[in-house]
Design an enzyme around this catalytic site. Structure first.
Site, short mmCIF file in Angstrom:
data_model
loop_
_atom_site.label_atom_id
_atom_site.label_comp_id
_atom_site.label_asym_id
_atom_site.label_seq_id
_atom_site.Cartn_x
_atom_site.Cartn_y
_atom_site.Cartn_z
N LYS A 81 -14.12 5.54 2.64
CA LYS A 81 -14.23 6.84 1.98
C LYS A 81 -15.34 7.67 2.62
CE LYS A 81 -12.93 5.37 -2.72
NZ LYS A 81 -11.76 6.24 -2.87
N ARG A 110 -4.09 -0.81 -7.07
CA ARG A 110 -2.71 -1.25 -7.32
C ARG A 110 -2.48 -2.67 -6.82
NH1 ARG A 110 -0.66 3.94 -4.03
NH2 ARG A 110 -2.57 4.68 -5.06
N1 BES Z 1 -10.79 4.33 -6.94
C1 BES Z 1 -9.96 5.24 -6.24
C2 BES Z 1 -9.44 6.37 -7.11
C3 BES Z 1 -10.44 7.31 -7.71
C4 BES Z 1 -10.62 8.57 -7.16
C5 BES Z 1 -11.14 6.99 -8.84
C6 BES Z 1 -11.50 9.45 -7.72
C7 BES Z 1 -12.04 7.87 -9.39
C8 BES Z 1 -12.21 9.12 -8.84
C9 BES Z 1 -8.76 4.52 -5.66
O1 BES Z 1 -8.95 3.19 -5.32
C10 BES Z 1 -8.39 5.26 -4.40
O2 BES Z 1 -9.20 5.29 -3.51
N2 BES Z 1 -7.19 5.83 -4.37
C11 BES Z 1 -6.75 6.58 -3.26
C12 BES Z 1 -5.30 6.23 -3.01
C13 BES Z 1 -4.74 6.79 -1.73
C14 BES Z 1 -5.36 6.08 -0.55
C15 BES Z 1 -3.25 6.60 -1.72
C16 BES Z 1 -6.89 8.06 -3.58
O3 BES Z 1 -6.61 8.45 -4.71
O4 BES Z 1 -7.30 8.80 -2.71
ZN ZN Z 2 -9.76 2.94 -3.36
#
Ligand code: BES
Ligand code: ZN
Ligand code: ZN
Length: 496
Positions: free
Chosen positions: A277, A351
């Protein structure tokens, strides 16, 4: 905080502040507020006439040394329109009153319910409102000199005949709010203070103290059970994963009755893994275990509230780190169910761990599944921090949850999930892939992936990525973790 039911008539209550609420209507000085005004010689009506007292939602009117009352202050909070009345409003008003008075160094107050509202539910929501409003994220502050605390609150306006209902509401409200705050405490912990093993220890300690059965699966047991999806996320971290299992099994549960499975995502820190990230805002990813914390906290209430259904809570806990052994985009993993997964993005890790969590909950006997997870940024885009995103495979079950959400004062909005979305995660080299090959619909795609592991069990997915954390302080709730979902799930379980 001490909370009691006041038996004296409100005029004689000795307190730092008597609090009540006014409705927004042509004459806001009615009923019990008119009684107060009568004792005070008509000042409230004059304020209403001049436009200073309107009843508008969350308008505060503070009077010092109010005539005719033993209380040192009178605080009237605007409640908005009288109809349709919703107990969620009373919860908010009570919470907002607490925060308003606390910031003014008041140490105790009496909350006076309006005429006709001295019910069990009123007492419950007032207690929920004040205890959740009192929560502050100050555990790691060493300077507590200026600490402002409300020591005690009494609830007034209950006759002797109504007292028993009031006491019941207070007790119920207390266990629910304490549990919501228990979840918020866990969510607040930074990842160096709350690793998967520490979370498991805390869950175990809570369960033992509450008299629930609990089992913590360590990395060896997780490998033996072939939870390949959970292990794939955990392998990038030096912290070992845990699978937390807590079971509430009442003697009254009938054979053949539904068994609720609660599965919560507990990524104690989500760096994204190799699909790392951006650094900005990454510190917030300590709350990526909010789903798990909330499910553990729901279990905490059951030992006291004693519903008649069996509930199995399964919380996969891990870090998502880009260590030397971390999984890499393109890796293929085999979930506990035997399904193969092509991991195209290591940041879509929630997931993956839920795939094994859901499968394991079914194996343990859950017939109805509910998962809660901070799953996608896409749900934040769709619903902001206002509504929880709800996805369901069975409309009757989903409707039941939505009506519990309404009753519990938690905003939830149903999102679509139908077979057409399955195309997006169909695998090219494995059975399925963990991100979409198309564009858009990110929250539904995440849900669709989990659905693959639920078989034909009725299942609900709550995406709490937007709602588990408050970016700004609200009049009734501090900035930070919210514990959203707990009240709805408790209400749903109690409705069986
Ligand atoms: N933990 C994150 C989602 C999240 C985003 C939680 C903002 C709280 C605030 C999750 O694991 C994630 O990173 N999801 C990705 C999925 C994508 C790679 C398909 C996302 O939402 O960007
Ligand atoms: Zn994530
Ligand atoms: Zn995550």
């Amino acid at each position: 905080m001490q909370i009691t039911l006041e038996s004296k008539p409100f005029a004689g209550v000795e307190t730092e502040a008597l609090v009540s609420y006014v409705f927004e209507e042509s004459d806001p000085v009615q009923g019990r507020v008119a009684e107060i005004d009568h004792l005070g010689g008509g000042l409230l009506r004059r304020l209403a006439k001049s436009g200073e007292l309107t009843g508008k939602m969350l308008e505060f009117t503070l009077l010092h040394a109010p005539a005719g009352l033993k209380a040192a202050r009178l605080l009237l909070v605007g409640a908005g329109k009288r109809a349709p009345w919703d107990s969620a409003t009373l919860r908010k008003l009570a919470g907002a009153a607490l925060r308003y008075l606390k910031s003014r160094s008041v140490r105790n107050f009496a909350m006076l319910v309006r005429e006709g509202q001295a019910t069990e539910e009123s007492a419950q929501v007032i207690v929920e409102g004040i205890l959740t409003a009192d929560f502050e994220s100050d555990k790691y502050k060493t300077d507590k000199k200026n600490d402002k605390r409300i020591a005690s609150v009494s609830i007034a306006g209950y006759s002797d005949a109504e007292r028993q209902k009031g006491e019941k509401g207070v007790a119920k409200g207390r266990v629910i709010a304490d549990s919501q705050n228990f979840a918020r405490d866990l969510i607040n912990e930074p990842s160096n203070k709350l690793t998967p093993s520490i979370l498991a220890q805390k869950a175990e300690a809570m369960a033992k103290a509450a008299g629930l059965s609990v089992e913590i699966l360590d990395e060896k047991k997780i490998a033996e059970l072939k939870m390949g999806a959970l292990l794939s996320v955990a392998q990038g971290s030096v912290e070992p994963p845990r699978m937390i299992v807590i079971i509430y099994n009442p003697p009254s549960a009938k054979p053949g009755a539904p068994v609720i499975g609660l599965i919560g995502k507990a990524v104690t820190f989500d760096t994204g893994g190799i699909s790392i990230k951006p650094s900005e805002g990454m510190e917030k990813m300590k709350y990526d275990m909010a789903g798990g914390a909330t499910m553990i906290a729901v279990m905490r209430t059951l030992a006291t509230l004693k519903p008649v259904v069996k509930v199995i809570c399964v919380v996969p806990a891990t870090e998502n780190m880009p260590g030397g052994r971390a999984q890499k985009p393109g890796d293929i993993q085999t979930a506990m169910s035997g399904k193969t997964i092509e991991v195209l993005n290591t940041d879509a890790e929630g997931r993956l761990i839920l795939a094994d969590g859901v499968h394991y909950a079914k194996q343990l006997g859950a017939t109805h599944l509910i998962d809660a997870a901070t799953l996608t940024g896409a749900i934040v885009v769709a619903l902001a921090g206002v509504n929880v995103g709800v996805f369901g495979s069975d409309q009757a079950f989903t409707d039941k949850l939505l009506s519990s959400a309404k009753a519990a004062g938690e905003k939830m909005w149903q999102m679509p999930i139908d077979e057409e979305y399955r195309e997006f995660i169909k695998g090219t080299v494995a059975d399925i892939q963990n991100i979409s090959s198309g564009k858009g619909g990110g929250a539904t795609i995440g849900a669709m992936f989990i659905k693959e592991f639920t078989g034909d069990s009725p299942w609900i997915h709550l995406d709490i990525a937007g709602t588990a954390w408050n970016d700004d302080t609200k009049p009734w709730l501090a900035k930070g973790p919210t514990g959203v979902g707990l009240r709805t799930l408790v209400h749903l379980i109690m409705s069986y």
